[in-house]
Design a protein around this motif. Structure first.
Motif, PDB file in Angstrom:
ATOM      1  N   GLU A  33       0.817  -1.222   0.000  1.00  0.00           N
ATOM      2  CA  GLU A  33       0.000   0.000   0.000  1.00  0.00           C
ATOM      3  C   GLU A  33       0.851   1.273   0.000  1.00  0.00           C
ATOM      4  OE1 GLU A  33      -0.692  -2.637   1.856  1.00  0.00           O
ATOM      5  OE2 GLU A  33      -2.767  -3.195   1.375  1.00  0.00           O
ATOM      6  N   ILE A  34       1.765   1.386   0.972  1.00  0.00           N
ATOM      7  CA  ILE A  34       2.551   2.625   1.096  1.00  0.00           C
ATOM      8  C   ILE A  34       3.454   2.806  -0.125  1.00  0.00           C
ATOM      9  CG2 ILE A  34       4.385   3.743   2.471  1.00  0.00           C
ATOM     10  CD1 ILE A  34       2.892   2.745   4.950  1.00  0.00           C
ATOM     11  N   LYS A  35       4.020   1.717  -0.579  1.00  0.00           N
ATOM     12  CA  LYS A  35       4.917   1.773  -1.750  1.00  0.00           C
ATOM     13  C   LYS A  35       4.173   2.328  -2.979  1.00  0.00           C
ATOM     14  CE  LYS A  35       7.853  -1.268  -4.490  1.00  0.00           C
ATOM     15  NZ  LYS A  35       7.338  -2.311  -5.369  1.00  0.00           N
ATOM     16  N   TYR A  36       3.005   1.755  -3.269  1.00  0.00           N
ATOM     17  CA  TYR A  36       2.277   2.192  -4.459  1.00  0.00           C
ATOM     18  C   TYR A  36       1.753   3.621  -4.300  1.00  0.00           C
ATOM     19  CZ  TYR A  36       2.234  -2.733  -5.923  1.00  0.00           C
ATOM     20  OH  TYR A  36       2.589  -4.007  -6.286  1.00  0.00           O
ATOM     21  N   LEU A  37       1.344   3.978  -3.083  1.00  0.00           N
ATOM     22  CA  LEU A  37       0.850   5.344  -2.864  1.00  0.00           C
ATOM     23  C   LEU A  37       1.986   6.345  -3.035  1.00  0.00           C
ATOM     24  CD1 LEU A  37      -1.628   4.783   0.089  1.00  0.00           C
ATOM     25  CD2 LEU A  37      -2.211   5.437  -2.243  1.00  0.00           C
ATOM     26  N   ASN A  38       3.160   6.011  -2.514  1.00  0.00           N
ATOM     27  CA  ASN A  38       4.320   6.887  -2.691  1.00  0.00           C
ATOM     28  C   ASN A  38       4.664   7.070  -4.162  1.00  0.00           C
ATOM     29  OD1 ASN A  38       5.131   7.867  -0.227  1.00  0.00           O
ATOM     30  ND2 ASN A  38       6.231   5.999   0.317  1.00  0.00           N
ATOM     31  N   GLU A  39       4.676   5.962  -4.868  1.00  0.00           N
ATOM     32  CA  GLU A  39       4.960   6.013  -6.309  1.00  0.00           C
ATOM     33  C   GLU A  39       3.982   6.944  -7.014  1.00  0.00           C
ATOM     34  OE1 GLU A  39       6.370   1.445  -6.920  1.00  0.00           O
ATOM     35  OE2 GLU A  39       4.873   2.236  -8.344  1.00  0.00           O
ATOM     36  N   THR A  40       2.716   6.804  -6.640  1.00  0.00           N
ATOM     37  CA  THR A  40       1.674   7.610  -7.287  1.00  0.00           C
ATOM     38  C   THR A  40       1.882   9.091  -7.006  1.00  0.00           C
ATOM     39  OG1 THR A  40       0.194   5.761  -6.919  1.00  0.00           O
ATOM     40  CG2 THR A  40      -0.820   7.802  -7.592  1.00  0.00           C
ATOM     41  N   ILE A  41       2.176   9.419  -5.766  1.00  0.00           N
ATOM     42  CA  ILE A  41       2.380  10.831  -5.418  1.00  0.00           C
ATOM     43  C   ILE A  41       3.611  11.382  -6.130  1.00  0.00           C
ATOM     44  CG2 ILE A  41       2.985  12.387  -3.504  1.00  0.00           C
ATOM     45  CD1 ILE A  41       1.038  10.601  -1.796  1.00  0.00           C
ATOM     46  N   LYS A  42       4.683  10.601  -6.124  1.00  0.00           N
ATOM     47  CA  LYS A  42       5.906  11.058  -6.815  1.00  0.00           C
ATOM     48  C   LYS A  42       5.644  11.305  -8.300  1.00  0.00           C
ATOM     49  CE  LYS A  42       9.560   9.415  -3.811  1.00  0.00           C
ATOM     50  NZ  LYS A  42       9.876   8.060  -3.330  1.00  0.00           N
ATOM     51  N   SER A  43       4.815  10.479  -8.893  1.00  0.00           N
ATOM     52  CA  SER A  43       4.553  10.610 -10.334  1.00  0.00           C
ATOM     53  C   SER A  43       3.651  11.804 -10.647  1.00  0.00           C
ATOM     54  CB  SER A  43       3.874   9.338 -10.851  1.00  0.00           C
ATOM     55  OG  SER A  43       2.503   9.321 -10.469  1.00  0.00           O
ATOM     56  N   THR A  44       2.980  12.334  -9.617  1.00  0.00           N
ATOM     57  CA  THR A  44       1.949  13.395  -9.716  1.00  0.00           C
ATOM     58  C   THR A  44       0.639  12.916 -10.349  1.00  0.00           C
ATOM     59  OG1 THR A  44       2.420  14.462 -11.845  1.00  0.00           O
ATOM     60  CG2 THR A  44       3.754  15.187  -9.939  1.00  0.00           C
ATOM     61  N   PHE A  45       0.603  11.690 -10.843  1.00  0.00           N
ATOM     62  CA  PHE A  45      -0.632  11.200 -11.475  1.00  0.00           C
ATOM     63  C   PHE A  45      -1.569  10.619 -10.402  1.00  0.00           C
ATOM     64  CE2 PHE A  45       2.051  11.460 -15.207  1.00  0.00           C
ATOM     65  CZ  PHE A  45       1.162  11.867 -16.187  1.00  0.00           C
ATOM     66  N   VAL A  46      -2.146  11.503  -9.600  1.00  0.00           N
ATOM     67  CA  VAL A  46      -3.024  11.019  -8.523  1.00  0.00           C
ATOM     68  C   VAL A  46      -4.478  10.966  -8.966  1.00  0.00           C
ATOM     69  CG1 VAL A  46      -1.523  11.843  -6.668  1.00  0.00           C
ATOM     70  CG2 VAL A  46      -3.294  13.358  -7.583  1.00  0.00           C
ATOM     71  N   SER A  47      -4.796  11.608 -10.067  1.00  0.00           N
ATOM     72  CA  SER A  47      -6.200  11.832 -10.401  1.00  0.00           C
ATOM     73  C   SER A  47      -6.711  10.960 -11.537  1.00  0.00           C
ATOM     74  CB  SER A  47      -6.396  13.324 -10.679  1.00  0.00           C
ATOM     75  OG  SER A  47      -7.762  13.619 -10.767  1.00  0.00           O
TER      76      SER A  47
END
Ligand SMILES: *Cc1c(COP(=O)(O)O)cnc(C)c1O
Length: 384
Positions: A33-47
């Motif tokens: 969970e934390i790994k994928y969420l971090n990746e998503t935030i770093k990529s800026t593609f949250v939406s």
């Protein structure tokens, strides 16, 4: 009295927690969970776009052995859009059950249609094929390839059974009846992700199936839902409708009908993908809890029993565990005492025709639904 105190002690022991509130169901974040969420935030593609939306759709497509999955914002939207996909329109009737969460009927109402409540089976707590068939024989009239309710004059648009607490209803028999009448079948599989029978996943039997990944379900996206089907053109339309009906173009805004903003954000899809990877571990842990409860409740058979897994459900997701009281008064007492002692238990839902907005809807005898409503209580069911 003994039973009550023993139950409270037993539950606290199962969760190894002597002081805090024991919730009915909490999410378990034991994987990426934390790994994928971090990746998503770093990529800026949250939406609205991102790789995790595609990834979770593929994961669920393979897991349910369907041709396509479309991720949406919640389970209610998944059901509501599913009904629209199979052609449910304003003024239609949709045959469903009264023993369900209110979202099932709300999803019908959002399409301008109205629910008709068919009784459930006593062992699955899901729609009874017998009652469905009885209703259609008495009320159904085939005309010009459509089915009408000959008393209300309204068209019957679809059949919408629900897989209660992850138990499969008699879906094969219901499907057969739908085929005989030419009615589309939409499965409210909101509670049944991970439940299968003979390898066939809940949600994959009907024309379309809808899952929920709300915070209280077996796995969660925070909030989310997924639609599945073997009909590719319906699923293309599902994607189109839930993403504002925009025609793909590099920069032009062209929308060819009134669509919805119902897409699942990428950050929720990232959480759901991590959760999805833990589904078998969670099922196993919950099955251990169920077996512990089984031996505990074995001592009190005269007054209360653990709700057994029905024969329809060879591979249950163990989502929410229930008990069945002989006596309604024992049930009320149990609810009061356990909740006051920090053990969250809750009665099964009020039958939907007891709510003001659905009080005028047609319903059959509801003998089984009433029996269950008076006796069924859910007990803490989180993975241990
Ligand atoms: C949870 C649930 C829904 C709705 O799902 P949301 O994701 O909360 O919108 C619909 N039907 C049933 C039976 C449910 O349990």
């Amino acid at each position: 009295m003994d039973f009550l105190n023993n139950f409270i002690d037993f539950t606290r022991k199962c969760y190894n927690d002597e002081e805090n509130n024991i919730a009915l169901h909490v999410p378990n974040f034991i994987g990426n969970e934390i790994k994928y969420l971090n990746e998503t935030i770093k990529s800026t593609f949250v939406s609205s776009v991102g790789q995790y939306v595609d990834k979770i759709e593929k994961s669920i497509q393979y897991y349910t052995n369907t041709k396509k999955a479309v991720a949406v914002v919640n389970g209610t939207a998944a059901i509501s859009v599913s009904l629209r996909l199979v052609g449910v329109k304003k003024e239609d009737e949709v045959l469903t059950q009264a023993l369900t969460f209110v979202a099932t009927a709300n999803a019908i109402s959002y399409n301008g249609a109205s629910p008709v409540f068919i009784d459930v089976d006593i062992d699955t707590m899901g729609m009874s094929p017998r009652s469905l068939s009885k209703f259609l024989k008495e009320f159904g009239l085939k005309k010009d390839g459509k089915v009408f309710n000959k008393y209300s004059g309204k068209r019957i648009g679809a059949v919408l059974p629900m897989h209660t607490f992850g138990f499969l209803c008699r879906i094969n028999e219901i499907k057969k009846i739908c085929d005989e009448w030419g009615l589309p079948l939409v499965e409210d599989a909101a509670e049944a992700f991970g439940s299968k029978s003979n390898g066939i996943s809940a949600g994959s039997y009907g024309t379309v199936g809808a899952f929920s990944f709300n915070g209280n379900k077996i796995i969660t996206a925070g909030g989310g839902g997924v639609i599945v089907s073997n009909n590719l053109s319906l699923m293309e339309r599902a994607k189109h409708l839930t993403t504002t009906a925009k025609k793909p173009h590099q920069y032009e805004y062209y929308h060819d009908e009134i669509g919805y903003n119902h897409r699942m954000p990428n950050i929720n899809a990232a959480l759901l993908q991590a959760q999805f990877e833990s589904i078998e571990i969670l099922k196993k842990s919950k099955s251990k809890l169920f077996n512990k409860y089984r031996s505990f409740f074995g001592q009190y058979k005269k007054h209360v029993k653990l709700f057994p897994i029905p024969e329809t459900t060879k591979d249950w997701n163990y989502w929410l565990i229930s008990i069945l009281f002989n006596d309604k008064n024992d049930k009320d007492n149990f609810l009061k005492k356990t909740n006051s002692k920090g053990i969250n238990t809750r009665p099964i839902w009020k039958l939907l025709f007891e709510l003001p907005m659905y009080s005028d809807c047609y319903r059959d005898s509801q003998v089984n639904a009433k029996y269950l409503q008076d006796r069924v209580v859910n007990i803490p069911s989180s993975a241990i």
